[in-house]
Write a protein that holds these residues in place. Structure first.
Motif, PDB file in Angstrom:
ATOM      1  N   SER A  29      -8.443  19.961 -15.059  1.00  0.00           N
ATOM      2  CA  SER A  29      -9.818  19.854 -15.564  1.00  0.00           C
ATOM      3  C   SER A  29     -10.793  19.490 -14.456  1.00  0.00           C
ATOM      4  O   SER A  29     -11.880  20.084 -14.350  1.00  0.00           O
ATOM      5  N   LEU A  30     -10.436  18.534 -13.619  1.00  0.00           N
ATOM      6  CA  LEU A  30     -11.317  18.132 -12.526  1.00  0.00           C
ATOM      7  C   LEU A  30     -11.541  19.268 -11.536  1.00  0.00           C
ATOM      8  O   LEU A  30     -12.676  19.526 -11.109  1.00  0.00           O
ATOM      9  N   ASN A  31     -10.467  19.927 -11.163  1.00  0.00           N
ATOM     10  CA  ASN A  31     -10.592  21.004 -10.187  1.00  0.00           C
ATOM     11  C   ASN A  31     -11.378  22.179 -10.746  1.00  0.00           C
ATOM     12  O   ASN A  31     -12.137  22.830 -10.023  1.00  0.00           O
ATOM     13  N   LYS A  32     -11.213  22.440 -12.032  1.00  0.00           N
ATOM     14  CA  LYS A  32     -11.966  23.523 -12.668  1.00  0.00           C
ATOM     15  C   LYS A  32     -13.463  23.234 -12.656  1.00  0.00           C
ATOM     16  O   LYS A  32     -14.290  24.128 -12.452  1.00  0.00           O
ATOM     17  N   GLN A  33     -13.811  21.970 -12.848  1.00  0.00           N
ATOM     18  CA  GLN A  33     -15.219  21.566 -12.868  1.00  0.00           C
ATOM     19  C   GLN A  33     -15.744  21.175 -11.480  1.00  0.00           C
ATOM     20  O   GLN A  33     -16.907  20.811 -11.330  1.00  0.00           O
ATOM     21  N   ASN A  34     -14.879  21.253 -10.484  1.00  0.00           N
ATOM     22  CA  ASN A  34     -15.238  20.881  -9.116  1.00  0.00           C
ATOM     23  C   ASN A  34     -15.774  19.453  -9.052  1.00  0.00           C
ATOM     24  O   ASN A  34     -16.809  19.170  -8.445  1.00  0.00           O
ATOM     25  N   VAL A  35     -15.057  18.550  -9.699  1.00  0.00           N
ATOM     26  CA  VAL A  35     -15.423  17.137  -9.737  1.00  0.00           C
ATOM     27  C   VAL A  35     -14.308  16.323  -9.075  1.00  0.00           C
ATOM     28  O   VAL A  35     -13.123  16.573  -9.315  1.00  0.00           O
ATOM     29  N   LYS A  36     -14.695  15.361  -8.250  1.00  0.00           N
ATOM     30  CA  LYS A  36     -13.724  14.475  -7.616  1.00  0.00           C
ATOM     31  C   LYS A  36     -13.624  13.177  -8.405  1.00  0.00           C
ATOM     32  O   LYS A  36     -14.636  12.557  -8.741  1.00  0.00           O
ATOM     33  N   GLY A  37     -12.406  12.769  -8.700  1.00  0.00           N
ATOM     34  CA  GLY A  37     -12.173  11.525  -9.419  1.00  0.00           C
ATOM     35  C   GLY A  37     -11.447  10.528  -8.546  1.00  0.00           C
ATOM     36  O   GLY A  37     -11.004  10.834  -7.435  1.00  0.00           O
ATOM     37  N   SER A  38     -11.328   9.297  -9.051  1.00  0.00           N
ATOM     38  CA  SER A  38     -10.596   8.242  -8.348  1.00  0.00           C
ATOM     39  C   SER A  38      -9.453   7.773  -9.237  1.00  0.00           C
ATOM     40  O   SER A  38      -9.670   7.420 -10.397  1.00  0.00           O
ATOM     41  N   PHE A  39      -8.254   7.778  -8.685  1.00  0.00           N
ATOM     42  CA  PHE A  39      -7.044   7.455  -9.435  1.00  0.00           C
ATOM     43  C   PHE A  39      -6.460   6.140  -8.932  1.00  0.00           C
ATOM     44  O   PHE A  39      -6.244   5.974  -7.734  1.00  0.00           O
ATOM     45  N   GLU A  61      -6.229  17.154  -2.280  1.00  0.00           N
ATOM     46  CA  GLU A  61      -7.380  17.951  -2.711  1.00  0.00           C
ATOM     47  C   GLU A  61      -8.703  17.193  -2.634  1.00  0.00           C
ATOM     48  O   GLU A  61      -9.744  17.721  -2.983  1.00  0.00           O
ATOM     49  N   GLY A  62      -8.641  15.949  -2.169  1.00  0.00           N
ATOM     50  CA  GLY A  62      -9.866  15.191  -1.946  1.00  0.00           C
ATOM     51  C   GLY A  62     -10.203  14.153  -2.989  1.00  0.00           C
ATOM     52  O   GLY A  62     -11.268  13.521  -2.917  1.00  0.00           O
ATOM     53  N   HIS A  63      -9.319  13.956  -3.956  1.00  0.00           N
ATOM     54  CA  HIS A  63      -9.522  12.896  -4.932  1.00  0.00           C
ATOM     55  C   HIS A  63      -9.029  11.581  -4.336  1.00  0.00           C
ATOM     56  O   HIS A  63      -8.071  11.560  -3.563  1.00  0.00           O
ATOM     57  N   GLU A  64      -9.673  10.494  -4.705  1.00  0.00           N
ATOM     58  CA  GLU A  64      -9.276   9.193  -4.175  1.00  0.00           C
ATOM     59  C   GLU A  64      -8.095   8.631  -4.958  1.00  0.00           C
ATOM     60  O   GLU A  64      -8.005   8.801  -6.176  1.00  0.00           O
ATOM     61  N   VAL A  65      -7.198   7.958  -4.250  1.00  0.00           N
ATOM     62  CA  VAL A  65      -6.053   7.323  -4.895  1.00  0.00           C
ATOM     63  C   VAL A  65      -5.947   5.891  -4.373  1.00  0.00           C
ATOM     64  O   VAL A  65      -6.021   5.655  -3.162  1.00  0.00           O
ATOM     65  N   VAL A 172     -27.620   8.844 -25.326  1.00  0.00           N
ATOM     66  CA  VAL A 172     -28.942   9.152 -25.876  1.00  0.00           C
ATOM     67  C   VAL A 172     -29.823   7.906 -25.887  1.00  0.00           C
ATOM     68  O   VAL A 172     -31.011   7.955 -25.548  1.00  0.00           O
ATOM     69  N   LYS A 173     -29.246   6.765 -26.256  1.00  0.00           N
ATOM     70  CA  LYS A 173     -30.023   5.534 -26.396  1.00  0.00           C
ATOM     71  C   LYS A 173     -30.256   4.817 -25.073  1.00  0.00           C
ATOM     72  O   LYS A 173     -31.339   4.295 -24.812  1.00  0.00           O
ATOM     73  N   GLU A 174     -29.235   4.776 -24.232  1.00  0.00           N
ATOM     74  CA  GLU A 174     -29.294   3.926 -23.034  1.00  0.00           C
ATOM     75  C   GLU A 174     -29.229   4.688 -21.712  1.00  0.00           C
ATOM     76  O   GLU A 174     -29.627   4.167 -20.679  1.00  0.00           O
ATOM     77  N   GLY A 175     -28.692   5.911 -21.742  1.00  0.00           N
ATOM     78  CA  GLY A 175     -28.461   6.634 -20.499  1.00  0.00           C
ATOM     79  C   GLY A 175     -27.197   6.153 -19.811  1.00  0.00           C
ATOM     80  O   GLY A 175     -26.671   5.080 -20.127  1.00  0.00           O
ATOM     81  N   LEU A 176     -26.710   6.946 -18.867  1.00  0.00           N
ATOM     82  CA  LEU A 176     -25.472   6.608 -18.172  1.00  0.00           C
ATOM     83  C   LEU A 176     -25.650   6.601 -16.655  1.00  0.00           C
ATOM     84  O   LEU A 176     -24.696   6.778 -15.905  1.00  0.00           O
ATOM     85  N   ASN A 177     -26.862   6.387 -16.202  1.00  0.00           N
ATOM     86  CA  ASN A 177     -27.112   6.376 -14.764  1.00  0.00           C
ATOM     87  C   ASN A 177     -26.242   5.333 -14.058  1.00  0.00           C
ATOM     88  O   ASN A 177     -26.233   4.159 -14.427  1.00  0.00           O
ATOM     89  N   GLY A 178     -25.516   5.791 -13.051  1.00  0.00           N
ATOM     90  CA  GLY A 178     -24.701   4.887 -12.253  1.00  0.00           C
ATOM     91  C   GLY A 178     -23.417   4.429 -12.909  1.00  0.00           C
ATOM     92  O   GLY A 178     -22.730   3.558 -12.376  1.00  0.00           O
ATOM     93  N   PHE A 179     -23.058   5.020 -14.044  1.00  0.00           N
ATOM     94  CA  PHE A 179     -21.883   4.552 -14.785  1.00  0.00           C
ATOM     95  C   PHE A 179     -20.565   4.929 -14.105  1.00  0.00           C
ATOM     96  O   PHE A 179     -20.430   6.021 -13.545  1.00  0.00           O
ATOM     97  N   ILE A 180     -19.626   3.999 -14.187  1.00  0.00           N
ATOM     98  CA  ILE A 180     -18.232   4.259 -13.846  1.00  0.00           C
ATOM     99  C   ILE A 180     -17.498   4.391 -15.168  1.00  0.00           C
ATOM    100  O   ILE A 180     -17.429   3.431 -15.943  1.00  0.00           O
ATOM    101  N   PHE A 213     -21.577  14.274 -10.994  1.00  0.00           N
ATOM    102  CA  PHE A 213     -20.372  13.482 -10.805  1.00  0.00           C
ATOM    103  C   PHE A 213     -20.113  13.310  -9.315  1.00  0.00           C
ATOM    104  O   PHE A 213     -20.029  14.285  -8.579  1.00  0.00           O
ATOM    105  N   VAL A 214     -19.993  12.060  -8.902  1.00  0.00           N
ATOM    106  CA  VAL A 214     -19.845  11.752  -7.473  1.00  0.00           C
ATOM    107  C   VAL A 214     -18.660  10.795  -7.283  1.00  0.00           C
ATOM    108  O   VAL A 214     -18.287  10.047  -8.196  1.00  0.00           O
ATOM    109  N   PRO A 215     -18.081  10.782  -6.084  1.00  0.00           N
ATOM    110  CA  PRO A 215     -17.025   9.787  -5.785  1.00  0.00           C
ATOM    111  C   PRO A 215     -17.605   8.379  -5.800  1.00  0.00           C
ATOM    112  O   PRO A 215     -18.824   8.182  -5.666  1.00  0.00           O
ATOM    113  N   LEU A 216     -16.736   7.387  -5.930  1.00  0.00           N
ATOM    114  CA  LEU A 216     -17.189   6.001  -5.991  1.00  0.00           C
ATOM    115  C   LEU A 216     -18.019   5.615  -4.754  1.00  0.00           C
ATOM    116  O   LEU A 216     -18.979   4.853  -4.861  1.00  0.00           O
ATOM    117  N   ASN A 217     -17.645   6.138  -3.596  1.00  0.00           N
ATOM    118  CA  ASN A 217     -18.380   5.794  -2.372  1.00  0.00           C
ATOM    119  C   ASN A 217     -19.825   6.256  -2.406  1.00  0.00           C
ATOM    120  O   ASN A 217     -20.669   5.711  -1.681  1.00  0.00           O
TER     121      ASN A 217
END
Length: 219
Positions: A29-39, A61-65, A172-180, A213-217
């Protein structure tokens, strides 16, 4: 626990211990969406050869572990968070073993840590810093961490639909800016309704709302 609240950016973290059945689906799923996650995984997670192999591919593949403790210890009582259930020596030894197992897999430059159960206190935060690691946790507000629950837990159980809808309504109510946002890599077989199956849908929804979607860094 949260990045820049003025930017429409989100980071995804995935934690795993003894249940690992979602690792291949999450990677796809991550690779299909070209999103990097942290494991963040425990030493017990690495006892499964298939899961270990997929985790290594994710890293390549560039995901953080990073580490999640070796034996998934509970550091503090649920009812008295400022107390301790482990000594500093036990903490250091357990986390060091976890990191050594990741190093043996070829995973290097480890500088982040997510505590087991995502439960810790100021003592654990200080010990983590002394080991040269930054302590991360999910942003409060969402209920994705409830994806470990199963129907036998009664009122604590949340279906994947309920978790997803809570996220939509909160955004919708609060937004998710900067969310982990946290998602567990696996859950007890008693939970057949796996939330990680909603990952691609979640990413598409939030991308449509102009979140990046961005890496934690970068958060």
């Amino acid at each position: 626990m949260r990045g820049d609240a003025t930017k429409k950016q989100i980071s995804l973290i995935f934690t795993g211990d003894e249940f690992r059945e979602g690792i291949s689906h999450i990677r796809k799923s991550l690779n299909k969406q070209n999103v990097k996650g942290s494991f963040f995984v425990t030493g017990r997670f690495l006892e499964d050869e298939l899961a270990k192999s997929v985790l290594k591919k994710l890293y390549e593949e560039g995901h953080e572990v990073g580490p999640h403790s070796d034996q998934h210890l509970l550091y503090a009582p649920w009812e008295k968070r400022d107390s301790l259930l482990v000594t500093k020596e036990t903490f250091n030894k357990d986390l060091t073993v976890n990191i050594q197992k990741l190093h043996a897999l070829g995973i290097v430059n480890i500088d982040k840590f997510v505590a087991p159960y995502e439960w810790y206190n100021t003592h654990v935060a200080a010990w983590t810093k002394e080991l040269g690691l930054s302590l991360y946790n999910f942003t409060p507000g969402l209920r994705t961490a409830a994806d470990y629950t199963d129907p036998e837990m009664g009122n604590r159980y949340m279906s994947s639909e309920a978790i997803f809808n809570q996220l939509v309504n909160y955004e919708v109510k609060e937004g998710l800016n900067g969310f982990i946002i946290i998602i567990h890599i696996g859950s007890n077989p008693k939970r057949t309704d796996k939330f990680f199956n909603q990952l691609e849908k979640l990413m598409e929804l939030l991308k449509d709302k102009n979140y990046k979607f961005v890496p934690l860094n970068e958060l």
